[in-house]
Design an enzyme around this catalytic site. Structure first.
Site, PDB file in Angstrom:
ATOM      1  N   MET A  10      17.027 -25.096  26.790  1.00 54.54           N
ATOM      2  CA  MET A  10      16.360 -23.932  27.391  1.00 54.54           C
ATOM      3  C   MET A  10      15.466 -23.230  26.356  1.00 54.54           C
ATOM      4  O   MET A  10      15.711 -22.097  25.995  1.00 54.54           O
ATOM      5  CB  MET A  10      17.418 -22.961  27.946  1.00 54.54           C
ATOM      6  CG  MET A  10      18.306 -23.586  28.991  1.00 54.54           C
ATOM      7  SD  MET A  10      19.761 -22.569  29.370  1.00 54.54           S
ATOM      8  CE  MET A  10      20.816 -22.903  27.960  1.00 54.54           C
ATOM      9  N   THR A  83      19.850 -19.826  23.983  1.00 48.57           N
ATOM     10  CA  THR A  83      18.730 -19.096  24.573  1.00 48.57           C
ATOM     11  C   THR A  83      19.134 -17.636  24.698  1.00 48.57           C
ATOM     12  O   THR A  83      20.326 -17.340  24.811  1.00 48.57           O
ATOM     13  CB  THR A  83      18.369 -19.646  25.963  1.00 48.57           C
ATOM     14  OG1 THR A  83      17.376 -18.820  26.571  1.00 48.57           O
ATOM     15  CG2 THR A  83      19.563 -19.686  26.878  1.00 48.57           C
ATOM     16  N   ASN A  84      18.164 -16.730  24.664  1.00 48.44           N
ATOM     17  CA  ASN A  84      18.457 -15.315  24.860  1.00 48.44           C
ATOM     18  C   ASN A  84      18.606 -14.967  26.331  1.00 48.44           C
ATOM     19  O   ASN A  84      19.575 -14.323  26.746  1.00 48.44           O
ATOM     20  CB  ASN A  84      17.339 -14.446  24.263  1.00 48.44           C
ATOM     21  CG  ASN A  84      17.389 -14.371  22.755  1.00 48.44           C
ATOM     22  OD1 ASN A  84      17.945 -13.452  22.177  1.00 48.44           O
ATOM     23  ND2 ASN A  84      16.788 -15.349  22.105  1.00 48.44           N
ATOM     24  N   THR A  85      17.633 -15.383  27.146  1.00 47.05           N
ATOM     25  CA  THR A  85      17.555 -14.920  28.535  1.00 47.05           C
ATOM     26  C   THR A  85      18.823 -15.223  29.322  1.00 47.05           C
ATOM     27  O   THR A  85      19.295 -14.390  30.107  1.00 47.05           O
ATOM     28  CB  THR A  85      16.335 -15.540  29.236  1.00 47.05           C
ATOM     29  OG1 THR A  85      15.145 -15.160  28.527  1.00 47.05           O
ATOM     30  CG2 THR A  85      16.222 -15.066  30.677  1.00 47.05           C
ATOM     31  N   CYS A 196      13.527 -14.477  21.761  1.00 42.35           N
ATOM     32  CA  CYS A 196      13.453 -15.692  22.582  1.00 42.35           C
ATOM     33  C   CYS A 196      13.521 -16.841  21.601  1.00 42.35           C
ATOM     34  O   CYS A 196      12.859 -16.811  20.555  1.00 42.35           O
ATOM     35  CB  CYS A 196      12.155 -15.734  23.384  1.00 42.35           C
ATOM     36  SG  CYS A 196      11.878 -17.311  24.221  1.00 42.35           S
ATOM     37  N   THR A 197      14.293 -17.838  21.906  1.00 42.26           N
ATOM     38  CA  THR A 197      14.549 -18.890  20.925  1.00 42.26           C
ATOM     39  C   THR A 197      13.334 -19.758  20.639  1.00 42.26           C
ATOM     40  O   THR A 197      13.357 -20.547  19.698  1.00 42.26           O
ATOM     41  CB  THR A 197      15.731 -19.777  21.379  1.00 42.26           C
ATOM     42  OG1 THR A 197      15.538 -20.183  22.739  1.00 42.26           O
ATOM     43  CG2 THR A 197      17.048 -19.023  21.259  1.00 42.26           C
ATOM     44  N   GLU A 198      12.245 -19.583  21.417  1.00 41.13           N
ATOM     45  CA  GLU A 198      11.011 -20.326  21.130  1.00 41.13           C
ATOM     46  C   GLU A 198      10.041 -19.564  20.230  1.00 41.13           C
ATOM     47  O   GLU A 198       9.131 -20.175  19.651  1.00 41.13           O
ATOM     48  CB  GLU A 198      10.276 -20.691  22.427  1.00 41.13           C
ATOM     49  CG  GLU A 198      10.804 -21.917  23.141  1.00 41.13           C
ATOM     50  CD  GLU A 198      12.096 -21.630  23.889  1.00 41.13           C
ATOM     51  OE1 GLU A 198      12.945 -22.525  23.971  1.00 41.13           O
ATOM     52  OE2 GLU A 198      12.272 -20.491  24.363  1.00 41.13           O
TER      53      GLU A 198
END
Length: 233
Positions: A10, A83-85, A196-198
């Site tokens: 994700m 993932t954060n969300t 956000c992990t991206e």
């Protein structure tokens, strides 16, 4: 050493960073040929993104709860959601399993507090920035959270989903993020959370006028530490 149950995918780009950090931290701690013990369940992000777009959070809760139960069944000792969300769904996931979930916001808040920072900017998906599942954890730790304005919230979100999650890293978007970070510094932010992990694909410390707190790095390091500490108990 305890076994980590990692829910990834994700997106898969940021999951690579988790896997790398988890193993490097164990090698750093134990040396030799050691590596991290990990069970990983990699979800199909297209399914989760479709549910997010349609507001079907119950659908995502089921997908991630099923993944967590499978990891628990494989005898993972705790869960890490990469993932954060999707930490929005931690309360539902925790009801379905008996092993703990290592929360990304708790790890991040602890890292910020260690540096003596009180007021921090938060960048992430629109869900992360506008809803309370991350912000409430940060505020409970005594932090004041600053956000971009409404237009820039949309910009940050669009870059994540339309570029970073697809592996696209554009200089033009980096400049926009830098502009937003500079604005938040002017509003009094003492640090910026890459929530956000991206985002770490786009922004690193050299790109920011504020100290950077990359949740991917913080969360993965905390997971490795937790696995090793559990071994000593």
């Amino acid at each position: 050493m305890k076994t980590i149950g990692l829910i990834g995918g994700m997106s898969w780009e940021s999951t690579i960073t988790y896997y790398e950090i988890l193993n490097k931290e164990v090698v750093k701690a134990l040396g030799g040929f050691h590596s991290s013990k990990i069970f990983m369940y990699n979800v199909d992000f297209a399914e989760l993104e479709e549910n997010m777009s349609s507001g079907n959070w119950d659908g995502n809760a089921k997908i991630l709860s099923d993944a967590a139960k499978r990891l628990e069944g494989a005898e993972a000792d705790f869960i890490v959601i990469a993932t954060n969300t999707m930490h929005k769904l931690v309360p539902q996931i925790e009801k379905e399993i008996k092993i703990p979930v290592l929360h990304i916001a708790d790890a991040t808040a602890n890292a910020i507090k260690r540096d003596g920072i009180k007021k921090v900017a938060l960048l992430g998906t629109k869900f992360t920035m506008t809803q309370d599942f991350i912000k409430d954890k940060l505020k409970a730790a005594g932090l004041e959270v600053l956000l971009p304005d409404e237009k820039d919230i949309e910009l940050v979100n669009d870059v994540i989903f339309n570029e970073l999650c697809l592996g696209k890293v554009l200089d033009s978007s980096r400049k926009e993020y830098q502009r937003i970070i500079s604005y938040l510094k002017e509003q009094g932010a003492e640090g910026v959370i890459l929530g956000c992990t991206e985002i770490g694909m786009l922004i690193s410390q050299k790109d920011s006028v504020l100290p950077v707190y990359d949740t991917t790095i913080i969360h993965a390091k905390e997971a490795a530490k937790f696995a090793l500490e559990q071994d000593k108990q």
